[in-house]
Every structure is written in structure tokens, then in C-alpha cells.
Design a protein around this motif. Structure first.
Motif, mmCIF file in Angstrom:
data_model
loop_
_atom_site.group_PDB
_atom_site.id
_atom_site.type_symbol
_atom_site.label_atom_id
_atom_site.label_comp_id
_atom_site.label_asym_id
_atom_site.label_seq_id
_atom_site.Cartn_x
_atom_site.Cartn_y
_atom_site.Cartn_z
ATOM 1 N N UNK A 221 0.828 -1.194 0.000
ATOM 2 C CA UNK A 221 0.000 0.000 0.000
ATOM 3 C C UNK A 221 0.870 1.254 0.000
ATOM 4 N N UNK A 222 0.340 2.375 -0.500
ATOM 5 C CA UNK A 222 1.103 3.632 -0.439
ATOM 6 C C UNK A 222 1.459 3.969 1.006
ATOM 7 N N UNK A 223 2.618 4.560 1.185
ATOM 8 C CA UNK A 223 3.087 4.900 2.523
ATOM 9 C C UNK A 223 4.009 6.104 2.439
ATOM 10 N N UNK A 224 4.248 6.702 3.591
ATOM 11 C CA UNK A 224 5.173 7.833 3.642
ATOM 12 C C UNK A 224 6.567 7.393 3.246
ATOM 13 N N UNK A 225 6.972 6.184 3.636
ATOM 14 C CA UNK A 225 8.304 5.688 3.272
ATOM 15 C C UNK A 225 8.445 5.540 1.752
ATOM 16 N N UNK A 226 7.381 5.148 1.075
ATOM 17 C CA UNK A 226 7.415 5.062 -0.387
ATOM 18 C C UNK A 226 7.656 6.433 -0.999
ATOM 19 N N UNK A 227 6.931 7.436 -0.536
ATOM 20 C CA UNK A 227 7.091 8.790 -1.062
ATOM 21 C C UNK A 227 8.496 9.316 -0.789
ATOM 22 N N UNK A 228 9.001 9.099 0.405
ATOM 23 C CA UNK A 228 10.347 9.555 0.732
ATOM 24 C C UNK A 228 11.394 8.856 -0.129
ATOM 25 N N UNK A 229 11.177 7.596 -0.441
ATOM 26 C CA UNK A 229 12.113 6.865 -1.301
ATOM 27 C C UNK A 229 12.134 7.453 -2.706
ATOM 28 N N UNK A 230 10.970 7.803 -3.231
ATOM 29 C CA UNK A 230 10.895 8.415 -4.563
ATOM 30 C C UNK A 230 11.599 9.770 -4.566
ATOM 31 N N UNK A 231 11.483 10.517 -3.478
ATOM 32 C CA UNK A 231 12.175 11.806 -3.375
ATOM 33 C C UNK A 231 13.689 11.615 -3.414
ATOM 34 N N UNK A 279 6.277 14.671 15.705
ATOM 35 C CA UNK A 279 7.390 14.294 14.831
ATOM 36 C C UNK A 279 6.881 13.718 13.515
ATOM 37 N N UNK A 280 5.879 12.865 13.592
ATOM 38 C CA UNK A 280 5.329 12.264 12.372
ATOM 39 C C UNK A 280 4.667 13.323 11.498
ATOM 40 N N UNK A 281 3.956 14.250 12.114
ATOM 41 C CA UNK A 281 3.313 15.313 11.331
ATOM 42 C C UNK A 281 4.366 16.215 10.697
ATOM 43 N N UNK A 282 5.420 16.530 11.410
ATOM 44 C CA UNK A 282 6.484 17.356 10.853
ATOM 45 C C UNK A 282 7.194 16.639 9.710
ATOM 46 N N UNK A 283 7.340 15.328 9.825
ATOM 47 C CA UNK A 283 7.977 14.555 8.764
ATOM 48 C C UNK A 283 7.120 14.594 7.496
ATOM 49 N N UNK A 284 5.808 14.507 7.642
ATOM 50 C CA UNK A 284 4.922 14.623 6.485
ATOM 51 C C UNK A 284 5.024 16.008 5.867
ATOM 52 N N UNK A 285 5.083 17.031 6.723
ATOM 53 C CA UNK A 285 5.199 18.401 6.210
ATOM 54 C C UNK A 285 6.503 18.578 5.442
ATOM 55 N N UNK A 286 7.599 18.103 5.971
ATOM 56 C CA UNK A 286 8.895 18.238 5.296
ATOM 57 C C UNK A 286 8.924 17.445 3.987
ATOM 58 N N UNK A 287 8.267 16.315 3.970
ATOM 59 C CA UNK A 287 8.219 15.519 2.742
ATOM 60 C C UNK A 287 7.481 16.278 1.649
ATOM 61 N N UNK A 288 6.355 16.886 2.008
ATOM 62 C CA UNK A 288 5.603 17.676 1.022
ATOM 63 C C UNK A 288 6.438 18.846 0.507
#
Length: 553
Positions: A221-231, A279-288
Motif C-alpha cells: 500500500x502507499x506509505x510515507x516511506x514510499x514517497x520519501x524513497x521516490x524523493x 514528529x510524524x506530522x512534521x515529517x509529512x510536512x517536510x516531505x511535502x
């Protein structure tokens, strides 16, 4: 047996919703309001979904009921749960654990009717398990790679939480083809130098990361780790000029980010449940924000292509300062939109990058819409002046911080480079006599702006040379160690500064511009030892007559 049936009946009577289900409300029919699914939807084989607050009340009531009547009706409750008809892959009882299943359980209704499928996937493992797992230790190899990543790449692309990344990798270190394993491979890829005489495209770790990405996207399933890997993959491809893959990868990351709803928390459909920790919310913000910045950086050298990442939403916050983020503490966030520019020294380095990338995006949009019938000439000139003042103030502020620190910490290098690039792009629109915005020639407003642009080109080129000298001195003082912390995102700025220096050499035979060009080329050569995109820029510079007139080897 009779007591057990009576208890079960009372439980069913209590578990009735106060509101009709979403499907019945939409179809304007009377809902029987049974939980977890109403009998009318079950009989018609429709998806039955209640609002989140009703569903949460049901889940809590079901847990309490099961606990209080464990001895008397355990078998009846078990039989009821087994016989409850649900749609395969998605139900109110299962939506909290969807983030831990494979891609076949993705709720297609999220795209088909998002009103009945809100935040279906878990954003953190604790939302699946109901508890935080004990700390796991990394292997010696994984620990070394993490330390290398956070001491190099993290300095100019700080999107990962150190404690979260280490925990995810430790928990899944032996699990093949999972998002955490993909993230680990990408961290290893982007933080390691290329082997001698090996092209970036043929690099074995790069090919392995691409293969793992394909497997993860087709099985998990889609995940934050997937998005970070693509970045991280796109950063590697941008740094080594792997095109068109780099451009397409940034678009891929933007699509993932928009699908997850990170770009607009208020209005966009959200794929994940709300983050449990700051921390998790900040990580999502930084990823965006990383996706946003990469998208604007990718469009610097090419005109007419639309952005992949949308503009920040009103009320969007910038990343917090790096101190709390690196230490795993709670930080504060400033808004991206303000009534006026302020010299806020409390912003972190990544927040400065985001600010600069945002203004760069406005300049690129200004550049790519010169003949739009929707925009008047007066508005364009007014917008150009506004962008000029914003960029001048921001670059001056960043230069002051850089001169005060006297340390090679990358806190202002990338944002200052983006400001310089944006200013040169803006000035090149109005500095040339042959370019104008109307069919009747250059207007008086543009003629006045041309004078400011010519002066701005000289000022920015000198600023780029000063930045190059500062970086060369820092690298020499550290014995070349500073090169490890130097990212590829300032290469376009150096190339643009070299181009303007060469123009000054040809037009004015300016010996000062010759010194500027030599030092900028020297820094590009140093960066080329780590990132191949610098070599691509140098291959063009070596063809310039102004450069060849200097007699450099």
C-alpha cells in the motif's frame, strides 16, 4: 444458552447509530441504523459506511462489551463477527489496519466516492498494532549507512526523522521488498559516491533501488516511506543528470504527495489517518515541501512546462528549525504566507529553502506567461518589481546570515543559490533589448525595468562569485570533507553565474568577470567529483568563446 442469546440481543439493541449511514443519506432512504452495517445496505449489497465519530463509538462500545461479557457470550460474539457480511478488503472494523496489508486491499472507493471513505490507511504502525513496539537495534552495516546519510544528505535535504527512520529500518531490516527496505536502499544510494568509471545510470545500487521500487509499488500500500524513497531517487537522478528520469520522478513524487493529501490538509481528501505524534506530522510536512522544492528546481532550466506540485495552500506552515528536528524534540513552525517580508532569523535552513523555492516558482510562472491575454502589461511589470524587491530582501538577509556564521553548515547555501537563480531568470526577461511583452515594442515601464535588471545581473553575478569563494575556502579548510555535505542543487546557480560572467567578458572585456568565471568553474569541478550534473554544465562552459579566451585548461 438463553441468557447468552438475551445478552447478544441487548448488545445489538445498544449498538444502533444516532445518524443514518452515508449511503442511505445519499439515496434519501430511511436507514435502520444498525452497526456495524445497516441491514438495508447488506440486503442490497451496498457499501455501508457511517461517519467517523459513529464508527469510533461503535468500535469503543464493541471493545467494552466484549470485555465485560467475556465469560458469558464470548462464543456468541465470535460467531457474530464471523457471520457479519462485509465487503472484501474494506470495512469499518478493518480500515484501521489497511496500512499493513498488500496493494490488493486498497479501497478503490477512496477515488470513486471519497465521502464514504475518509482517511482509510494507517499513517503509523502504532495505529495498526494499538501499541508502540519496543526499540530494535540496527545491524552494524545499517547503522553505518544511517549515520553516513544523516551526516551528509540530511544536511541539505532534511526530510527524514532520524529516530523514526532508524526504528522503521530496524523493525523491517530482514523483510524483503517492503517500504522500509526501499527507503534504506535509497538512503544508501544517495549518500554514497559513485564507483570509479561507472555512470550513474549503470550504478548497481541505483538499478537495485529501481527494481525494489517497482516491487513495492505493485505489492504494498502507499506509505510515507514510499514517497520519501521516490524523493531520494529523484535527488540522485537530479544530482547526476539522469534525464528524463529525473523530471518524471519528480512528477511521480508530486502525484503521490497529492494523492495522500499532504498539499492541502484542509480541503483535499486525506489518504492517511492523522499522525499521532508531532514528529510524524512534521515529517509529512517536510516531505511535502521537499516535493515542492524539487519541482521548482527541476523547472529552472526549461521553459513552458507546467508544475507538477501545486502551490502551497493558505495557512501552510514552513518546516521547523533544524535543531529540534535533528534532536527529536518538538519545534515551532512559521507560516509561508505573511503580509510582509521580515528578517526572521529563527527560521531553519530547510524553511529558508522552501521560502526561496516558493519565490522561484513565482518567477518561473512569470517567465512562462509572457503573452497571456489574461494578464495586462501593467500587472506584469508591477509583479516583476514586486518579485525583484522580495528576492533582493531575501538574498540580502541570507547573505548577512552567511557572513555572520562563518561556518560551513549549508544553512544558507541552497536558499541563497535559489534566490540568485530566480533573480537572474527575472532580470534576463527585461534586460535584453530584443525582448518585450507587446506587439508594438518595448513599453516605457519595461524600459525603466531594464535599467534595474542590468544592475541586478551584475550584482547577482558578483554574489554568486562570493558564494563560490566562500565554499571553496570552506572545502579547503576541511581538507575536502565539506564536499560530502554539498548537494547538487546549487549547480544551476553556478552555471547561470558563469554564463553572465562570460557575457561580461565578451561585452566589456572585464578582467574582474574573468576572475569570477575561473572561481565558479573551479567550484563546479570540485562538485563534479561527487555529482555528475556539474560535469554536464562544465561540458557546455568549455565550449564558450569567453571561457576559452581566458586560456584555462
Amino acid at each position: 444458552m438463553i441468557l447468552s442469546d438475551w445478552s447478544l440481543l441487548l448488545t445489538k439493541m445498544e449498538l444502533r447509530a444516532q445518524f443514518a449511514c452515508v449511503t442511505c443519506r445519499r439515496l434519501k432512504r430511511k436507514c435502520p441504523k444498525e452497526l456495524p452495517s445497516c441491514s438495508l445496505c447488506l440486503r442490497l449489497e451496498k457499501q455501508c459506511e457511517y461517519p467517523p465519530r459513529v464508527r469510533n463509538l461503535y468500535e469503543n462500545t464493541a471493545i467494552n462489551s466484549s470485555t465485560s461479557s467475556q465469560d458469558t457470550n464470548k462464543g456468541a460474539d465470535h460467531q457474530t463477527l464471523i457471520n457479519t457480511p462485509t465487503e472484501p478488503g474494506f470495512s469499518p472494523e478493518q480500515d484501521a489496519v489497511l496500512g499493513h496489508k498488500d496493494i490488493h486491499t486498497f479501497p478503490a472507493i477512496f477515488f470513486l466516492d471519497a465521502e464514504v471513505c475518509t482517511k482509510p490507511l494507517a499513517s503509523e504502525p502504532c495505529q495498526v498494532r494499538g501499541f508502540i513496539t519496543p526499540h530494535c537495534s540496527l545491524s552494524q552495516e545499517a547503522d553505518a549507512i544511517c549515520e553516513k546519510y544523516f551526516s551528509t544528505v540530511h544536511q541539505w535535504l532534511p526530510i527524514l526523522s532520524k529516530k523514526c527512520a532508524r526504528r522503521h529500518i530496524a523493525e523491517n531490516e530482514l523483510v524483503p521488498d517492503c517500504p522500509s527496505q526501499l527507503l534504506f536502499l535509497c538512503m544508501k544510494l544517495v549518500s554514497g559516491p559513485l564507483p570509479a568509471e561507472v555512470s550513474a545510470r549503470a550504478n548497481i545500487p541505483y538499478r537495485r533501488a529501481l527494481e525494489t521500487l517497482l516491487k513495492v509499488e505493485n505489492s504494498c500500500l502507499p506509505s510515507l516511506q514510499l514517497l520519501q524513497s521516490v524523493i531520494l531517487l529523484s535527488a540522485y537522478e537530479l544530482g547526476h543528470a539522469i534525464y528524463p528520469a529525473a523530471y518524471l520522478r519528480v512528477g511521480h513524487a508530486a502525484r503521490l504527495c497529492v494523492m495522500m493529501g499532504f498539499h492541502d490538509r484542509k480541503n483535499a481528501s486525506q489518504l492517511f489517518k492523522d499522525a499521532v505524534t508531532w514528529t510524524s506530522r512534521e515529517e509529512e510536512r517536510r516531505t511535502w515541501w521537499a516535493v515542492f522544492c524539487l519541482d521548482r528546481i527541476t523547472n529552472q532550466g526549461i521553459s513552458g512546462l507546467p508544475f507538477s506540485a501545486p502551490e502551497p495552500s493558505p495557512g501552510e506552515l514552513l518546516p521547523c528549525p533544524e535543531g529540534p528536528w535533528i534532536e527529536g524534540e518538538v519545534g515551532f513552525n512559521e507560516p509561508i504566507f505573511a503580509t510582509s517580508f521580515s528578517n526572521n532569523t529563527s527560521l531553519g535552513s530547510f524553511a529558508n529553502v522552501c521560502q526561496a523555492a516558493h519565490v522561484l516558482g513565482r518567477v518561473l510562472r512569470h517567465r512562462d506567461e509572457p503573452h497571456s491575454s489574461r494578464i495586462s502589461l501593467g500587472f506584469r511589470v508591477s509583479e516583476a518589481r514586486q518579485l525583484h524587491h522580495i528576492l533582493t530582501s531575501l538574498s540580502s538577509h541570507l547573505s548577512d546570515i552567511s557572513q555572520e556564521s562563518l561556518l560551513f553548515d549549508n544553512s544558507t547555501v541552497v536558499p541563497l543559490a535559489l534566490c540568485f537563480s530566480a533573480r537572474l531568470i527575472l532580470y534576463d526577461i527585461y534586460a535584453c533589448n530584443e525582448t518585450y511583452s507587446t506587439d508594438y515594442g518595448r513599453s516605457s515601464e519595461e524600459a525603466e525595468l531594464q535599467k534595474e535588471s542590468m544592475a541586478g545581473i551584475f550584482d547577482v553575478t558578483r554574489g554568486i562569485w562570493q558564494l563560490a569563494c566562500q565554499l571553496l575556502d570552506s572545502i579547503n579548510q576541511t581538507g575536502g570533507g565539506g564536499l560530502k555535505n554539498l548537494g547538487p542543487f546549487l549547480c544551476h546557480c553556478l552555471y547561470a553565474g558563469a554564463s553572465e560572467s562570460e557575457w561580461l567578458i565578451l561585452e566589456h572585456e572585464d578582467s574582474t568577470a574573468g576572475i569570477w568565471l575561473k572561481d565558479i568553474v573551479m567550484l563546479l569541478r570540485v562538485i563534479g567529483k561527487r555529482w555528475q550534473v556539474a560535469d554536464v554544465y562544465l561540458s557546455q562552459i568549455y565550449k564558450w568563446p569567453g571561457y576559452n579566451s581566458l586560456g584555462m585548461l
